[in-house]
Design a protein around this motif. Structure first.
Motif, mmCIF file in Angstrom:
data_model
loop_
_atom_site.group_PDB
_atom_site.id
_atom_site.type_symbol
_atom_site.label_atom_id
_atom_site.label_comp_id
_atom_site.label_asym_id
_atom_site.label_seq_id
_atom_site.Cartn_x
_atom_site.Cartn_y
_atom_site.Cartn_z
ATOM 1 N N PRO A 1 0.815 -1.234 0.000
ATOM 2 C CA PRO A 1 0.000 0.000 0.000
ATOM 3 C C PRO A 1 0.840 1.272 0.000
ATOM 4 N N ASP A 2 1.922 1.306 0.776
ATOM 5 C CA ASP A 2 2.769 2.505 0.786
ATOM 6 C C ASP A 2 3.421 2.735 -0.573
ATOM 7 N N ASP B 1 0.947 4.390 -2.875
ATOM 8 C CA ASP B 1 0.794 5.824 -2.593
ATOM 9 C C ASP B 1 1.943 6.631 -3.200
ATOM 10 N N LEU C 1 1.543 6.726 -6.952
ATOM 11 C CA LEU C 1 0.504 7.664 -7.352
ATOM 12 C C LEU C 1 1.026 9.107 -7.326
ATOM 13 N N ARG D 1 -5.140 5.742 -8.097
ATOM 14 C CA ARG D 1 -5.783 6.423 -6.980
ATOM 15 C C ARG D 1 -6.856 5.541 -6.353
ATOM 16 N N ALA E 1 -5.124 2.349 -4.760
ATOM 17 C CA ALA E 1 -4.371 2.694 -3.559
ATOM 18 C C ALA E 1 -5.313 2.940 -2.386
ATOM 19 N N SER E 2 -6.461 3.573 -2.641
ATOM 20 C CA SER E 2 -7.446 3.773 -1.580
ATOM 21 C C SER E 2 -7.986 2.435 -1.079
ATOM 22 N N ARG F 1 -5.351 0.798 1.157
ATOM 23 C CA ARG F 1 -5.304 1.388 2.498
ATOM 24 C C ARG F 1 -6.447 0.869 3.359
#
Length: 325
Positions: free
Chosen positions: A180-181, A184, A187, A269, A272-273, A276
């Motif tokens: 996940p990091d 981000d 992105l 985007r 990635a959301s 998270r």
């Protein structure tokens, strides 16, 4: 001759117990097996085959070397037929497992089976030595001797498999935690105007300190793209090497985005959301299972001292009362 055999039988019985002759025969057989293995594994080259090879290179051998990544200077190359699976599916499965564990060497499959063979034989010899010492000190049953020899051999043979499986799990967990990091950061790079290839290179450098396994995967992707390999195939190879569901889903999103012509930044985007949110749900799941795991430890560490504190004085007074009577 009969007298000599009787004398040896009596000597072995006195030294090693009633199973002394059987132990001696087993040790002799093990020594003969160890002495015979190098002879069986050493394959002499036929002079006619050598002449044919000098005249015209063997394409099947070249293809095998390309498939296994072996070199002519490899010391285990002449034992490849013994150390490597001849079935393509079995070879591919072991190769993929080693890749997911982080072992990307050219001869990793060969080395893996070589370690299994050596450790199995070595632990088998140690087990035989322990059985001989145990039989010399006290009388033991035949089943105990057999188990003392076989169990170390099986453990030595399974030790490389256990190590690779553990490494595979640790590496996949590391990729899952850092993914996940990395999305981000990717992105941010894409929205800043960088291409996907440049973003992957930048992300691999930034996350190496915390997640080296994931950084290695991104770096391999960057090098393969620079070499001119098809981007879709590169991403699919990455998902196969990682062996993580999140990475496979990410690759599917990128492939669909490229196929339908949608914005990569928008796809990153949204995904990635979701990653998270998924990481938060994993943390909540572990937090919810924590009280259940702590129940047994709490009972074992809290209840006995509490009983001693509460019931100890009463028990002491009862003992004194009965002692006075």
């Amino acid at each position: 001759m009969q007298q000599f055999l009787d004398a040896m039988n009596a000597l072995l019985t006195n030294q090693l117990g009633p199973f002394g002759p059987l132990i001696a025969v087993g040790a002799l057989g093990l020594i003969l097996v160890l002495l015979t293995l190098p002879i069986l594994l050493r394959k002499e080259e036929d002079p006619l085959d050598k002449l044919k090879k000098d005249a015209k290179p063997d394409k099947s051998e070249e293809q095998a070397q390309l498939r296994t990544g072996g070199s002519r200077d490899d010391k285990l190359a002449k034992y490849s037929t013994f150390l490597e699976p001849q079935d393509e599916e079995e070879y591919s499965a072991i190769r993929l497992k080693l890749l997911q564990a982080g072992y990307r060497g050219k001869n990793s499959v060969r080395t893996y089976h070589f370690l299994q063979f050596i450790l199995g034989i070595g632990f088998l010899g140690l087990g035989a030595l322990y059985a001989v010492v145990q039989a010399a000190n006290k009388d033991v049953g035949m089943s105990t001797i057999v188990l003392s020899v076989l169990i170390p051999g099986v453990c030595g043979y399974m030790l490389p498999k256990y190590w690779v499986t553990r490494r595979q799990g640790e590496r996949q967990q590391e990729i899952t935690n850092g993914f996940p990091d990395s999305l981000d950061m990717m992105l941010v790079c894409v929205e800043a105007g960088q291409s996907l290839d440049q973003s992957i290179i930048r992300v691999s450098k930034e996350i190496r300190a915390g997640f080296p396994a994931l950084a290695d995967e991104y770096e391999i992707v960057a090098h393969e793209m620079k070499a001119g390999k098809d981007r879709i195939q590169v991403l699919r190879d990455m998902s196969e090497r990682a062996g993580v569901v999140d990475v496979s889903s990410f690759v599917t999103v990128l492939i669909q985005s490229a196929a339908f012509g949608t914005s990569i930044a928008e796809a990153l985007r949204v995904y990635a959301s979701e990653m998270r949110d998924k990481r938060v749900m994993r943390a909540e799941e572990k937090a919810n299972t924590l009280p259940t795991k702590m129940t047994l430890a709490t009972m074992m560490l809290t209840v006995p001292p509490l009983l001693i504190i509460l019931l100890g004085p009463s028990v002491h007074e009862i003992q004194q009362a009965f002692g006075g009577l």
